[in-house]
Design a protein around this motif. Sequence first.
Motif, short mmCIF file in Angstrom:
data_model
loop_
_atom_site.label_atom_id
_atom_site.label_comp_id
_atom_site.label_asym_id
_atom_site.label_seq_id
_atom_site.Cartn_x
_atom_site.Cartn_y
_atom_site.Cartn_z
N ILE A 24 0.84 -1.20 0.00
CA ILE A 24 0.00 0.00 0.00
C ILE A 24 0.88 1.25 0.00
O ILE A 24 0.58 2.23 -0.67
N GLY A 25 1.99 1.20 0.74
CA GLY A 25 2.91 2.34 0.75
C GLY A 25 3.47 2.63 -0.63
O GLY A 25 3.62 3.79 -1.03
N PHE A 26 3.76 1.58 -1.39
CA PHE A 26 4.26 1.79 -2.76
C PHE A 26 3.18 2.34 -3.67
O PHE A 26 3.48 3.06 -4.63
N LEU A 27 1.92 2.02 -3.39
CA LEU A 27 0.83 2.57 -4.20
C LEU A 27 0.69 4.07 -4.02
O LEU A 27 0.25 4.77 -4.94
N PHE A 28 1.04 4.58 -2.85
CA PHE A 28 0.94 6.02 -2.58
C PHE A 28 2.11 6.82 -3.16
O PHE A 28 2.11 8.04 -3.09
N ALA A 29 3.11 6.13 -3.69
CA ALA A 29 4.31 6.82 -4.16
C ALA A 29 4.02 7.63 -5.42
O ALA A 29 3.65 7.07 -6.45
N PRO A 30 4.17 8.94 -5.35
CA PRO A 30 4.01 9.75 -6.56
C PRO A 30 5.27 9.64 -7.43
O PRO A 30 6.33 9.22 -6.96
N ASP A 31 5.14 9.99 -8.68
CA ASP A 31 6.30 9.98 -9.57
C ASP A 31 7.31 11.03 -9.09
O ASP A 31 6.94 12.18 -8.86
N ASP A 44 8.48 22.61 -5.49
CA ASP A 44 7.06 22.56 -5.84
C ASP A 44 6.54 21.13 -5.78
O ASP A 44 5.41 20.88 -5.36
N TYR A 45 7.35 20.18 -6.22
CA TYR A 45 6.97 18.77 -6.17
C TYR A 45 6.65 18.36 -4.73
O TYR A 45 5.61 17.75 -4.47
N PHE A 46 7.56 18.68 -3.80
CA PHE A 46 7.34 18.28 -2.41
C PHE A 46 6.17 19.01 -1.76
O PHE A 46 5.46 18.44 -0.94
N SER A 47 5.94 20.25 -2.13
CA SER A 47 4.79 20.95 -1.56
C SER A 47 3.48 20.47 -2.18
O SER A 47 2.47 20.38 -1.49
N ASP A 48 3.49 20.12 -3.46
CA ASP A 48 2.27 19.62 -4.11
C ASP A 48 1.92 18.20 -3.67
O ASP A 48 0.75 17.84 -3.57
N TRP A 55 1.34 10.08 3.76
CA TRP A 55 0.66 8.79 3.85
C TRP A 55 1.63 7.64 3.57
O TRP A 55 1.60 6.60 4.24
N GLN A 56 2.48 7.84 2.58
CA GLN A 56 3.47 6.81 2.26
C GLN A 56 4.41 6.58 3.44
O GLN A 56 4.69 5.43 3.81
N ALA A 57 4.86 7.63 4.07
CA ALA A 57 5.74 7.50 5.23
C ALA A 57 5.04 6.79 6.38
O ALA A 57 5.63 5.97 7.08
N LEU A 58 3.76 7.10 6.58
CA LEU A 58 2.99 6.44 7.64
C LEU A 58 2.88 4.94 7.39
O LEU A 58 3.13 4.13 8.29
#
Length: 84
Positions: A24-31, A44-48, A55-58
């Motif tokens: 599930i954590g890998f599913l939350f990974a954005p490009d 901008d990537y990290f703020s967006d 969620w991925q870190a959790l």
Amino acid sequence: MEKRGGLERVAAATGVLFVLLAFIGFLFAPDPPSPGDSNEQILDYFSDKETQLRWQALFFTVAGVALLWFAGTLASVLRRRLDV
């Protein structure tokens, strides 16, 4: 054959829980941003993507706890079996 308690059964299932939470954590990974992106684009990537990254870190944190619990349970079971 000895009877296993409820907590031992839960501890044995934490291996499956680890795999599920990590998936599930890998599913939350954005490009991720490209290596050639400017500093502003990376910020901008990290703020967006802040919510997705949190969620991925959790999920990875809870998966890590499940893995540690499973490893401890496995070591305990192996120790009991090898001492016989």
